[in-house]
Design an enzyme around this catalytic site. Sequence first.
Site, PDB file in Angstrom:
ATOM      1  N   TYR A 171      50.682  48.918  44.719  1.00 22.87           N
ATOM      2  CA  TYR A 171      49.284  48.563  44.987  1.00 22.87           C
ATOM      3  C   TYR A 171      48.702  47.731  43.843  1.00 22.87           C
ATOM      4  O   TYR A 171      47.993  46.751  44.077  1.00 22.87           O
ATOM      5  CB  TYR A 171      48.493  49.859  45.188  1.00 22.87           C
ATOM      6  CG  TYR A 171      47.110  49.672  45.745  1.00 22.87           C
ATOM      7  CD1 TYR A 171      46.889  49.566  47.114  1.00 22.87           C
ATOM      8  CD2 TYR A 171      45.998  49.622  44.891  1.00 22.87           C
ATOM      9  CE1 TYR A 171      45.615  49.405  47.629  1.00 22.87           C
ATOM     10  CE2 TYR A 171      44.716  49.464  45.404  1.00 22.87           C
ATOM     11  CZ  TYR A 171      44.538  49.358  46.776  1.00 22.87           C
ATOM     12  OH  TYR A 171      43.266  49.186  47.278  1.00 22.87           O
ATOM     13  N   TYR A 212      40.645  54.465  52.153  1.00 18.24           N
ATOM     14  CA  TYR A 212      41.523  54.138  53.277  1.00 18.24           C
ATOM     15  C   TYR A 212      41.659  55.397  54.123  1.00 18.24           C
ATOM     16  O   TYR A 212      42.103  56.429  53.613  1.00 18.24           O
ATOM     17  CB  TYR A 212      42.919  53.753  52.785  1.00 18.24           C
ATOM     18  CG  TYR A 212      43.017  52.438  52.039  1.00 18.24           C
ATOM     19  CD1 TYR A 212      42.731  52.362  50.682  1.00 18.24           C
ATOM     20  CD2 TYR A 212      43.450  51.280  52.685  1.00 18.24           C
ATOM     21  CE1 TYR A 212      42.853  51.159  49.988  1.00 18.24           C
ATOM     22  CE2 TYR A 212      43.572  50.071  51.994  1.00 18.24           C
ATOM     23  CZ  TYR A 212      43.269  50.025  50.651  1.00 18.24           C
ATOM     24  OH  TYR A 212      43.402  48.834  49.969  1.00 18.24           O
ATOM     25  N   HIS A 265      38.720  48.503  39.258  1.00 18.64           N
ATOM     26  CA  HIS A 265      38.926  49.817  39.881  1.00 18.64           C
ATOM     27  C   HIS A 265      40.158  50.499  39.298  1.00 18.64           C
ATOM     28  O   HIS A 265      41.240  49.930  39.307  1.00 18.64           O
ATOM     29  CB  HIS A 265      39.128  49.656  41.395  1.00 18.64           C
ATOM     30  CG  HIS A 265      37.868  49.374  42.134  1.00 18.64           C
ATOM     31  ND1 HIS A 265      37.703  49.642  43.460  1.00 18.64           N
ATOM     32  CD2 HIS A 265      36.689  48.859  41.709  1.00 18.64           C
ATOM     33  CE1 HIS A 265      36.483  49.304  43.838  1.00 18.64           C
ATOM     34  NE2 HIS A 265      35.856  48.821  42.795  1.00 18.64           N
ATOM     35  N   PRO A 325      46.777  42.762  56.460  1.00 17.59           N
ATOM     36  CA  PRO A 325      45.819  42.838  55.351  1.00 17.59           C
ATOM     37  C   PRO A 325      45.794  44.170  54.597  1.00 17.59           C
ATOM     38  O   PRO A 325      45.188  44.241  53.521  1.00 17.59           O
ATOM     39  CB  PRO A 325      44.466  42.582  56.028  1.00 17.59           C
ATOM     40  CG  PRO A 325      44.673  42.969  57.449  1.00 17.59           C
ATOM     41  CD  PRO A 325      46.102  42.651  57.760  1.00 17.59           C
ATOM     42  N   LYS A 350      47.452  41.928  50.032  1.00 16.71           N
ATOM     43  CA  LYS A 350      48.437  41.214  49.210  1.00 16.71           C
ATOM     44  C   LYS A 350      48.456  39.694  49.425  1.00 16.71           C
ATOM     45  O   LYS A 350      49.141  38.978  48.693  1.00 16.71           O
ATOM     46  CB  LYS A 350      49.841  41.777  49.489  1.00 16.71           C
ATOM     47  CG  LYS A 350      50.034  43.211  49.005  1.00 16.71           C
ATOM     48  CD  LYS A 350      49.785  43.334  47.517  1.00 16.71           C
ATOM     49  CE  LYS A 350      50.106  44.712  46.983  1.00 16.71           C
ATOM     50  NZ  LYS A 350      49.566  44.908  45.616  1.00 16.71           N
TER      51      LYS A 350
HETATM   52  C1  PHB Z   1      38.859  43.716  50.889  1.00 17.05           C
HETATM   53  O1  PHB Z   1      38.084  44.016  49.950  1.00 17.05           O
HETATM   54  O2  PHB Z   1      38.577  42.840  51.724  1.00 17.05           O
HETATM   55  C2  PHB Z   1      40.117  44.466  51.040  1.00 17.05           C
HETATM   56  C3  PHB Z   1      40.471  45.387  50.075  1.00 17.05           C
HETATM   57  C4  PHB Z   1      41.613  46.129  50.219  1.00 17.05           C
HETATM   58  C5  PHB Z   1      42.432  45.947  51.318  1.00 17.05           C
HETATM   59  C6  PHB Z   1      42.110  44.991  52.267  1.00 17.05           C
HETATM   60  C7  PHB Z   1      40.956  44.243  52.129  1.00 17.05           C
HETATM   61  O3  PHB Z   1      43.531  46.705  51.447  1.00 17.05           O
END
Ligand code: PHB
Length: 389
Positions: free
Chosen positions: A382, A203, A75, A290, A294
């Site tokens: 990130y 998000y 990504h 989460p 990380k």
């Molecule tokens: C996930 O794909 O489970 C995932 C991805 C990004 C995040 C948290 C979990 O910030």
Amino acid sequence: MAHIRTQVGIIGAGPAGLLLAHLLHKAGVDSVVLERQARPYIEARIRAGLLEQGSVDTLHDAGLADRLHREGLAHDGMQLRLAGRDCRIDLHGLTGKRVTIYGQQESVKDMVAARLATGRPLFFEASEVALHDIATTAPRITFTHEGAAHELRCDVIAGCDGFHGPSRAAMPAEVLRVYERVYPFAWLGILADAKPVSHELIYARHPDGFALATMRSETVSRLYLQCAPDEDPANWPDERIWEGLHARLGGVNEGRITQKGVTPMRSFVAEPMRHGRLFLAGDAAHIVPPTGAKGMNLAVADIRVLAPALLAFFARGDERLMDAYSATALRRIWKVQRFSWWMTAMLHNSNGNDPFEDRVQAAELAHVMDSEAAQRFLAEQYVGLPYDA
Ligand code: PHB
Ligand code: APR
């Protein structure tokens, strides 16, 4: 009691323990891995699934990334959403790096296979694991396997046994300092046989609460919703989940829900990460909420510090990197703690309990969406901070 001898006794076959075992083996240092659960359990345990570029590179250099390169989804960007407004963060344009979606249990499967291929021991369903004499140069681990008592004698113990394992608890209370924050919300996560609504992660901050659209493949969506910390997933029948996701994310693709679970949210750091010949790594020493995914990346980063330290010790008796391990690892861990806490605060809401905080955090997110400097600040963390920072 049967006696076993090795150089490094590793407790826990999660990403931290398995990666350490592999790196040590490649360099000719012997280890024994003890895991409480059965193999199918750890290979099916659903966790986050986003790897920093540095984690991918680390797994690649270790020879553990063949399937990750084939099946992982690279990504170059991600999306933020606030009050119906979308903003793409150009991760690659801002940092020159990208992230990869690959379920943590897939990495665990790859590392278990690599470990078993070496022929060196990985004991599943090891029970009553207990640490002894950690402050001496001859630490021991006792455990039970298939009904028989064993004693593992080693030079070093790596406590890679997650948040609830026995390793951190074996450190004397007077040397351990714990820093903790428990959040007043959790995530309800689902896996669904549904095409991801977007190629990139979304998000969203919404008056009803946070939501995240992520994925495991072109046909499997992973979706999360902010919920109460003690939420019973039974309170969330499928229709309520889809309604919540549509409202918060502005529409998602529905499909059969194959897994449902609640993830609590906690920030936690235990210092120091070493006592005598016991070294903690991964979730045994620290937990992040989460948001930003990380957890596994931090486990990989710890092992990048711990493995060379142990190798220097076994090759030359040089203890300098072992002595520096805790401080070196914690410098980066605290920056990542700060980032995870920041992302969490910015994207969740207080359910009306703290209207001032909600306004300030919505403004924080709006600022990120409006400012390239703020986007760069987000993006560089990130995709993963450099290891030598
Ligand atoms: C996930 O794909 O489970 C995932 C991805 C990004 C995040 C948290 C979990 O910030
Ligand atoms: N004896 C042996 N093994 C144990 C014991 C015990 N008493 N207690 C726990 N374990 C095992 C767990 O079953 C688990 O397989 O230790 C392992 C720890 O693995 P993880 O929890 O995956 O932790 P870690 O390797 O540090 O990886 C961190 O995992 O929890 C996620 O979000 C976290 O992504 C992060 C990553």
